[in-house]
Design an enzyme around this catalytic site. Sequence first.
Site, PDB file in Angstrom:
ATOM      1  N   ASP A  68       0.871  -1.166   0.000  1.00 15.38           N
ATOM      2  CA  ASP A  68       0.000   0.000   0.000  1.00 15.38           C
ATOM      3  C   ASP A  68       0.916   1.226   0.000  1.00 15.38           C
ATOM      4  O   ASP A  68       1.943   1.231   0.680  1.00 15.38           O
ATOM      5  CB  ASP A  68      -0.804  -0.110   1.307  1.00 15.38           C
ATOM      6  CG  ASP A  68      -1.833   0.954   1.485  1.00 15.38           C
ATOM      7  OD1 ASP A  68      -3.015   0.613   1.539  1.00 15.38           O
ATOM      8  OD2 ASP A  68      -1.451   2.139   1.601  1.00 15.38           O
ATOM      9  N   ASN A  96      -1.957  12.920  -3.440  1.00 11.59           N
ATOM     10  CA  ASN A  96      -3.118  13.448  -4.188  1.00 11.59           C
ATOM     11  C   ASN A  96      -3.380  14.910  -3.833  1.00 11.59           C
ATOM     12  O   ASN A  96      -3.604  15.742  -4.714  1.00 11.59           O
ATOM     13  CB  ASN A  96      -4.377  12.639  -3.846  1.00 11.59           C
ATOM     14  CG  ASN A  96      -4.501  11.388  -4.697  1.00 11.59           C
ATOM     15  OD1 ASN A  96      -3.981  11.329  -5.801  1.00 11.59           O
ATOM     16  ND2 ASN A  96      -5.179  10.384  -4.172  1.00 11.59           N
ATOM     17  N   ASP A 122      -2.554   9.112  -9.891  1.00 11.63           N
ATOM     18  CA  ASP A 122      -2.798   8.053 -10.888  1.00 11.63           C
ATOM     19  C   ASP A 122      -1.503   7.659 -11.589  1.00 11.63           C
ATOM     20  O   ASP A 122      -1.230   6.487 -11.819  1.00 11.63           O
ATOM     21  CB  ASP A 122      -3.798   8.531 -11.954  1.00 11.63           C
ATOM     22  CG  ASP A 122      -5.231   8.443 -11.457  1.00 11.63           C
ATOM     23  OD1 ASP A 122      -5.431   8.006 -10.299  1.00 11.63           O
ATOM     24  OD2 ASP A 122      -6.151   8.818 -12.211  1.00 11.63           O
ATOM     25  N   GLU A 133      -5.163   2.270  -3.761  1.00 10.27           N
ATOM     26  CA  GLU A 133      -3.704   2.222  -3.847  1.00 10.27           C
ATOM     27  C   GLU A 133      -3.178   0.985  -3.121  1.00 10.27           C
ATOM     28  O   GLU A 133      -2.073   0.964  -2.615  1.00 10.27           O
ATOM     29  CB  GLU A 133      -3.077   3.515  -3.320  1.00 10.27           C
ATOM     30  CG  GLU A 133      -3.894   4.261  -2.300  1.00 10.27           C
ATOM     31  CD  GLU A 133      -3.662   3.743  -0.886  1.00 10.27           C
ATOM     32  OE1 GLU A 133      -4.584   3.093  -0.368  1.00 10.27           O
ATOM     33  OE2 GLU A 133      -2.576   4.003  -0.341  1.00 10.27           O
TER      34      GLU A 133
HETATM   35  N1  GTP Z   1      -4.937   9.187  -7.571  1.00 11.68           N
HETATM   36  C1  GTP Z   1      -5.600   8.147  -7.055  1.00 11.68           C
HETATM   37  N2  GTP Z   1      -5.820   8.093  -5.745  1.00 11.68           N
HETATM   38  C2  GTP Z   1      -6.475   7.057  -5.217  1.00 11.68           C
HETATM   39  C3  GTP Z   1      -6.956   6.023  -6.028  1.00 11.68           C
HETATM   40  N3  GTP Z   1      -7.561   5.121  -5.235  1.00 11.68           N
HETATM   41  C4  GTP Z   1      -7.475   5.580  -3.953  1.00 11.68           C
HETATM   42  N4  GTP Z   1      -6.821   6.757  -3.927  1.00 11.68           N
HETATM   43  C5  GTP Z   1      -6.534   7.616  -2.796  1.00 11.68           C
HETATM   44  O1  GTP Z   1      -5.605   6.987  -1.946  1.00 11.68           O
HETATM   45  C6  GTP Z   1      -5.735   7.581  -0.645  1.00 11.68           C
HETATM   46  C7  GTP Z   1      -5.601   6.527   0.401  1.00 11.68           C
HETATM   47  O2  GTP Z   1      -5.623   7.178   1.621  1.00 11.68           O
HETATM   48  P1  GTP Z   1      -5.502   6.466   3.016  1.00 11.68           P
HETATM   49  O3  GTP Z   1      -6.241   5.158   2.984  1.00 11.68           O
HETATM   50  O4  GTP Z   1      -5.861   7.444   4.062  1.00 11.68           O
HETATM   51  O5  GTP Z   1      -4.015   6.058   3.106  1.00 11.68           O
HETATM   52  P2  GTP Z   1      -2.680   6.893   2.891  1.00 11.68           P
HETATM   53  O6  GTP Z   1      -2.909   8.352   2.730  1.00 11.68           O
HETATM   54  O7  GTP Z   1      -1.930   6.216   1.780  1.00 11.68           O
HETATM   55  O8  GTP Z   1      -1.953   6.644   4.249  1.00 11.68           O
HETATM   56  P3  GTP Z   1      -1.246   5.341   4.759  1.00 11.68           P
HETATM   57  O9  GTP Z   1      -1.735   4.166   3.946  1.00 11.68           O
HETATM   58  O10 GTP Z   1      -1.600   5.238   6.202  1.00 11.68           O
HETATM   59  O11 GTP Z   1       0.212   5.556   4.566  1.00 11.68           O
HETATM   60  C8  GTP Z   1      -7.100   8.264  -0.628  1.00 11.68           C
HETATM   61  O12 GTP Z   1      -6.895   9.657  -0.627  1.00 11.68           O
HETATM   62  C9  GTP Z   1      -7.731   7.840  -1.924  1.00 11.68           C
HETATM   63  O13 GTP Z   1      -8.551   8.858  -2.494  1.00 11.68           O
HETATM   64  C10 GTP Z   1      -6.722   6.114  -7.446  1.00 11.68           C
HETATM   65  O14 GTP Z   1      -7.086   5.258  -8.235  1.00 11.68           O
HETATM   66  N5  GTP Z   1      -6.054   7.186  -7.903  1.00 11.68           N
END
Ligand code: GTP
Length: 336
Positions: free
Chosen positions: A208, A216, A225, A251
Amino acid sequence: MKGSHNLIDDGSSPEEAHGSGSGGGSCQRIRRELEEAREEIAHLKRTLHRVQQIARLGYWRLSLKSNELYWSAVIYDIFGVDPKTFTPSLQAFKAMVYPEDIESIESAIVRAQQQGQHDMEHRIIRPNGEIRWVHELADYMPEGDDQILIGTVRDITEQKRLELRLRQLSRTDELTGLFNRRYFMQRLLQELARYRRYGRPTSVVLFDFDHFKRINDTHGHPAGDQVLVKVSKLLRERLRTNDIPARLGGEEFALLLPETDLEEAVGVAEKVRQLVLEQEFTSEEGHRFEASITCGVSAFHGTEETVEAILHRADQNLYQGKRTGRNRVIADEWDS
Ligand SMILES: Nc1nc2c(ncn2[C@@H]2O[C@H](COP(=O)(O)OP(=O)(O)OP(=O)(O)O)[C@@H](O)[C@H]2O)c(=O)[nH]1
């Protein structure tokens, strides 16, 4: 009795039926009927040929005693050979079959002899190297001391292409082109069955991106993306061909690693973590940034193993990695 010839209408004129006394009338009539029958056969042949062309369907007849093979015109078209120079025979046909499909052709012939028919799909290689898919249906008929197989061939290449494309789409993640969750789960179940039967080592890495929300928020969703797409490309290029990288959603990614024990899987996870760290990404505004991942690794273990259990352990390891600082690999710890 006067006019009695009219009681049975044989289609002949009164003059012909009475005859001229020399028998020439009935000869003429037979000739005309023969001519009509010939025309009808020719017409039926043309229609049959046209219908076969429309359906891209050819028919063949094989004598198992003499190995003589007859092909209708459409089969020459399907096989891309010229009827003027190509003589069909069982041997010549087999020489054009895609090598991997020869065995199934041979067992189909045996099946037709035993069960009266066969129904199969196989590939052929045309003289110009083009590979085509065909569907064959055949019936078996003993004829005196000979055994005859009679069958149809239909070109199904376009249908096959579509089928393969659909299958590919149904197991692919749209954004990254990696396998999707559904396919990953299917393959994990298959690998578990293999592990239970043969005890082959198999591992799973879940990973992850760290603080992806921040990426983002800082650089924009398209930049996020781009990170997912670029890392997916790296996975495709740098993993072994039988490893199965998948995007489970958002992600979150997974690697299914057949024939890989826990220690080796930790090595693979470390390699991927390093690859991501070494990458430089660029936002739409031209700002450069980096990303990191946290990995949880687990391997099939013990006789009671389940898909849910291995994924749960990998997920717990990933969670522990996040809690203890991110950008790291955490694996199962077994007392063995
Ligand atoms: N650009 C993009 N962002 C995505 C996609 N799928 C999920 N996200 C974003 O990934 C982020 C995941 O956030 P969190 O689950 O809080 O995790 P994190 O910010 O990576 O934090 P940790 O995992 O704790 O390190 C969210 O802001 C989602 O909107 C995608 O297909 N494209």
